[in-house]
Design an enzyme around this catalytic site. Sequence first.
Site, PDB file in Angstrom:
ATOM      1  N   GLU A   1      -7.745 -22.353 -35.736  1.00  0.00           N
ATOM      2  CA  GLU A   1      -8.833 -22.049 -35.033  1.00  0.00           C
ATOM      3  C   GLU A   1      -8.847 -22.773 -33.642  1.00  0.00           C
ATOM      4  O   GLU A   1      -9.111 -24.216 -33.635  1.00  0.00           O
ATOM      5  CB  GLU A   1      -9.855 -23.187 -36.073  1.00  0.00           C
ATOM      6  CG  GLU A   1      -9.903 -22.174 -37.322  1.00  0.00           C
ATOM      7  CD  GLU A   1     -11.309 -22.616 -38.071  1.00  0.00           C
ATOM      8  OE1 GLU A   1     -12.018 -21.809 -38.491  1.00  0.00           O
ATOM      9  OE2 GLU A   1     -11.858 -23.890 -38.068  1.00  0.00           O
TER      10      GLU A   1
ATOM     11  N   ASN B   1     -16.370 -20.793 -44.595  1.00  0.00           N
ATOM     12  CA  ASN B   1     -16.673 -22.122 -44.680  1.00  0.00           C
ATOM     13  C   ASN B   1     -18.210 -22.217 -44.337  1.00  0.00           C
ATOM     14  O   ASN B   1     -18.679 -21.784 -43.080  1.00  0.00           O
ATOM     15  CB  ASN B   1     -15.801 -22.521 -43.363  1.00  0.00           C
ATOM     16  CG  ASN B   1     -16.213 -23.923 -43.119  1.00  0.00           C
ATOM     17  OD1 ASN B   1     -17.057 -24.415 -43.723  1.00  0.00           O
ATOM     18  ND2 ASN B   1     -15.719 -24.902 -42.117  1.00  0.00           N
TER      19      ASN B   1
ATOM     20  N   GLY C   1     -17.756 -20.917 -33.337  1.00  0.00           N
ATOM     21  CA  GLY C   1     -19.235 -20.951 -32.968  1.00  0.00           C
ATOM     22  C   GLY C   1     -19.688 -20.594 -31.703  1.00  0.00           C
ATOM     23  O   GLY C   1     -21.051 -20.759 -31.415  1.00  0.00           O
TER      24      GLY C   1
ATOM     25  N   HIS D   1     -10.635 -29.928 -40.182  1.00  0.00           N
ATOM     26  CA  HIS D   1     -11.564 -28.911 -39.260  1.00  0.00           C
ATOM     27  C   HIS D   1     -11.864 -29.407 -38.123  1.00  0.00           C
ATOM     28  O   HIS D   1     -12.079 -30.651 -38.135  1.00  0.00           O
ATOM     29  CB  HIS D   1     -12.714 -28.666 -39.972  1.00  0.00           C
ATOM     30  CG  HIS D   1     -13.344 -27.412 -39.395  1.00  0.00           C
ATOM     31  ND1 HIS D   1     -14.342 -27.459 -38.173  1.00  0.00           N
ATOM     32  CD2 HIS D   1     -13.432 -25.960 -39.772  1.00  0.00           C
ATOM     33  CE1 HIS D   1     -14.800 -26.409 -38.031  1.00  0.00           C
ATOM     34  NE2 HIS D   1     -14.047 -25.366 -38.817  1.00  0.00           N
TER      35      HIS D   1
ATOM     36  N   SER E   1     -15.375 -17.564 -34.474  1.00  0.00           N
ATOM     37  CA  SER E   1     -16.304 -16.227 -34.324  1.00  0.00           C
ATOM     38  C   SER E   1     -15.621 -14.978 -34.833  1.00  0.00           C
ATOM     39  O   SER E   1     -15.704 -13.927 -34.025  1.00  0.00           O
ATOM     40  CB  SER E   1     -16.234 -16.171 -32.653  1.00  0.00           C
ATOM     41  OG  SER E   1     -17.038 -17.393 -32.170  1.00  0.00           O
TER      42      SER E   1
ATOM     43  N   GLU F   1     -14.465 -29.639 -36.431  1.00  0.00           N
ATOM     44  CA  GLU F   1     -15.644 -30.657 -36.489  1.00  0.00           C
ATOM     45  C   GLU F   1     -15.461 -32.061 -36.892  1.00  0.00           C
ATOM     46  O   GLU F   1     -16.049 -32.912 -36.719  1.00  0.00           O
ATOM     47  CB  GLU F   1     -16.714 -29.864 -37.121  1.00  0.00           C
ATOM     48  CG  GLU F   1     -17.171 -28.530 -36.333  1.00  0.00           C
ATOM     49  CD  GLU F   1     -17.346 -27.184 -37.080  1.00  0.00           C
ATOM     50  OE1 GLU F   1     -17.874 -27.435 -38.141  1.00  0.00           O
ATOM     51  OE2 GLU F   1     -17.739 -26.115 -36.322  1.00  0.00           O
TER      52      GLU F   1
ATOM     53  N   LYS G   1     -19.977 -24.653 -44.093  1.00  0.00           N
ATOM     54  CA  LYS G   1     -20.481 -25.839 -42.946  1.00  0.00           C
ATOM     55  C   LYS G   1     -21.636 -26.605 -43.898  1.00  0.00           C
ATOM     56  O   LYS G   1     -21.756 -26.468 -44.778  1.00  0.00           O
ATOM     57  CB  LYS G   1     -20.501 -25.409 -41.775  1.00  0.00           C
ATOM     58  CG  LYS G   1     -19.385 -24.827 -41.050  1.00  0.00           C
ATOM     59  CD  LYS G   1     -19.469 -24.578 -39.289  1.00  0.00           C
ATOM     60  CE  LYS G   1     -18.105 -23.984 -39.203  1.00  0.00           C
ATOM     61  NZ  LYS G   1     -17.876 -23.630 -37.504  1.00  0.00           N
TER      62      LYS G   1
HETATM   63  P1  13P Z   1     -17.502 -19.662 -36.641  1.00  0.00           P
HETATM   64  O1  13P Z   1     -16.989 -18.330 -37.485  1.00  0.00           O
HETATM   65  O2  13P Z   1     -18.966 -19.826 -37.046  1.00  0.00           O
HETATM   66  O3  13P Z   1     -17.020 -19.513 -35.254  1.00  0.00           O
HETATM   67  O4  13P Z   1     -16.644 -20.855 -37.231  1.00  0.00           O
HETATM   68  C1  13P Z   1     -15.526 -20.767 -37.416  1.00  0.00           C
HETATM   69  C2  13P Z   1     -14.965 -22.037 -38.220  1.00  0.00           C
HETATM   70  O5  13P Z   1     -15.141 -23.156 -37.906  1.00  0.00           O
HETATM   71  C3  13P Z   1     -14.595 -21.841 -39.518  1.00  0.00           C
HETATM   72  O6  13P Z   1     -13.870 -22.957 -40.182  1.00  0.00           O
END
Ligand code: 13P
Length: 254
Positions: free
Chosen positions: A164, A9, A170, A94, A210, A96, A11
């Site tokens: 997740e 992803n 993150g 997601h 992560s 976010e 982002k």
């Molecule tokens: P990170 O791997 O940067 O923690 O992000 C995970 C994520 O949100 C994947 O969708």
Amino acid sequence: MRVPLIAGNWKMNTTVNEATGLVRAMRDELDKITDVERVICPPFVSLAPVKELLKDSTLKLGAQNLYFAEKGAYTGEISPLMVADLCEFVIIGHSERRHYFNETGEIVNKKVIAALKVGLKPILCIGERLDENEAGKTEDVLTGQLTSSLNGIDNLDGLVIAYEPVWAIGTGKAATGEWANKTIAFIRQHIAQLYDEKVAQEMRVLYGGSVTAANAAEFMQQPEIDGALVGGASLKATEFLSIVTQTSVFSTRK
Ligand code: 13P
């Protein structure tokens, strides 16, 4: 046997030039690992040029979001038909999007329905916040998210779940392999309750939060974990390739 899946992803990162550069840097090596399904999810504006680069590749493409209406006066939105024209997968729900863009369970449910209708494979994200985790509410949160996201859907056709935990995204503080495995076993058990044992056993459930080349093995050796949804580490060709390679190694041992 569930085929492992590693999805990147990206982002809100990479211009079109950077995205095509990153694909060029990892495509050929990733193509050698055929026992793991490999998916990259660049920003919308890069989907078409990246698709062009993947013409002779087994690397698959996913979008990071969609809107549930098919077309019309929804300025700035991208419809399921537009996504299905370019992609096989789409990330939905997601954390976010749930937190920054106020996506409710009802909206996530409409998006999953809309994606399945046009033959897209949703990667449905669920996960608890830190305060919910600390209050021992993880299972309640996950069952609530699953029940609302899948409301009224009889056929899950290729849908993938990504567990997740919000506190691991993150932050550099990944869950432990043991925690992720136990929680994913719980998710599978709830899918069996909502559907049946066969659906649950065939359902791929990924871990996300992560994941890096350094900790990938801890997750991929777990029997319940079918792959990963990778954020930051998917933006580095060597890291992403290493995660896919380690997944391939463990998939043959499971
Ligand atoms: P990170 O791997 O940067 O923690 O992000 C995970 C994520 O949100 C994947 O969708």
